[in-house]
Design a protein around this motif. Sequence first.
Motif, PDB file in Angstrom:
ATOM      1  N   PHE A   1      50.456  34.871  47.741  1.00  0.00           N
ATOM      2  CA  PHE A   1      50.061  35.425  46.445  1.00  0.00           C
ATOM      3  C   PHE A   1      48.721  34.850  45.984  1.00  0.00           C
ATOM      4  N   SER A   2      47.854  35.716  45.482  1.00  0.00           N
ATOM      5  CA  SER A   2      46.557  35.309  44.945  1.00  0.00           C
ATOM      6  C   SER A   2      46.589  35.443  43.423  1.00  0.00           C
ATOM      7  N   ALA A   3      46.436  34.319  42.732  1.00  0.00           N
ATOM      8  CA  ALA A   3      46.407  34.350  41.266  1.00  0.00           C
ATOM      9  C   ALA A   3      45.173  35.097  40.771  1.00  0.00           C
ATOM     10  N   VAL A   4      44.095  35.023  41.522  1.00  0.00           N
ATOM     11  CA  VAL A   4      42.858  35.704  41.136  1.00  0.00           C
ATOM     12  C   VAL A   4      43.051  37.218  41.152  1.00  0.00           C
ATOM     13  N   GLU A   5      43.688  37.720  42.220  1.00  0.00           N
ATOM     14  CA  GLU A   5      43.905  39.159  42.330  1.00  0.00           C
ATOM     15  C   GLU A   5      45.164  39.609  41.607  1.00  0.00           C
TER      16      GLU A   5
ATOM     17  N   LYS B   1      45.443  42.497  50.281  1.00  0.00           N
ATOM     18  CA  LYS B   1      45.632  43.464  51.360  1.00  0.00           C
ATOM     19  C   LYS B   1      45.383  42.767  52.696  1.00  0.00           C
ATOM     20  N   GLY B   2      46.306  42.934  53.617  1.00  0.00           N
ATOM     21  CA  GLY B   2      46.164  42.371  54.957  1.00  0.00           C
ATOM     22  C   GLY B   2      46.604  40.928  55.091  1.00  0.00           C
ATOM     23  N   ALA B   3      47.095  40.297  54.017  1.00  0.00           N
ATOM     24  CA  ALA B   3      47.476  38.889  54.067  1.00  0.00           C
ATOM     25  C   ALA B   3      48.667  38.652  54.993  1.00  0.00           C
ATOM     26  N   HIS B   4      49.655  39.538  54.954  1.00  0.00           N
ATOM     27  CA  HIS B   4      50.810  39.390  55.846  1.00  0.00           C
ATOM     28  C   HIS B   4      50.361  39.511  57.312  1.00  0.00           C
ATOM     29  N   LYS B   5      49.516  40.486  57.595  1.00  0.00           N
ATOM     30  CA  LYS B   5      49.012  40.709  58.950  1.00  0.00           C
ATOM     31  C   LYS B   5      48.261  39.480  59.440  1.00  0.00           C
ATOM     32  N   GLU B   6      47.376  38.946  58.625  1.00  0.00           N
ATOM     33  CA  GLU B   6      46.586  37.774  59.001  1.00  0.00           C
ATOM     34  C   GLU B   6      47.490  36.558  59.255  1.00  0.00           C
TER      35      GLU B   6
END
Length: 94
Positions: free
Chosen positions: A30-34, A39-44
């Motif tokens: 999770f990104s507090a900024v966004e 997008k794509g965090a799970h893939k990475e």
Amino acid sequence: MARPKAVTPNEHLHVTLIPALKQRLDLHLFSAVEGRIPKGAHKEFVENLIREFFEYKQLPLEPFGFPVGYFITGPIVMVEALTKRLKGETSDNT
């Protein structure tokens, strides 16, 4: 205008996780900024774990006087260099 084709195409992989593990992963990504999981965090995340599985090596440290269960994990080249150093096969200058 259509998006150009990816140089390396992706393949779909469907994975099912237990809810508690998925929740921990989502909280980690999770990104507090966004205000969301980027997008794509799970893939990475999964790609990095797969690369680590194939490119990393584990070295048990018991043979070098450490307690049972102690080990290090890292890139294969690093682990091999450390093994040589611990066995006294290389000088401290390398």
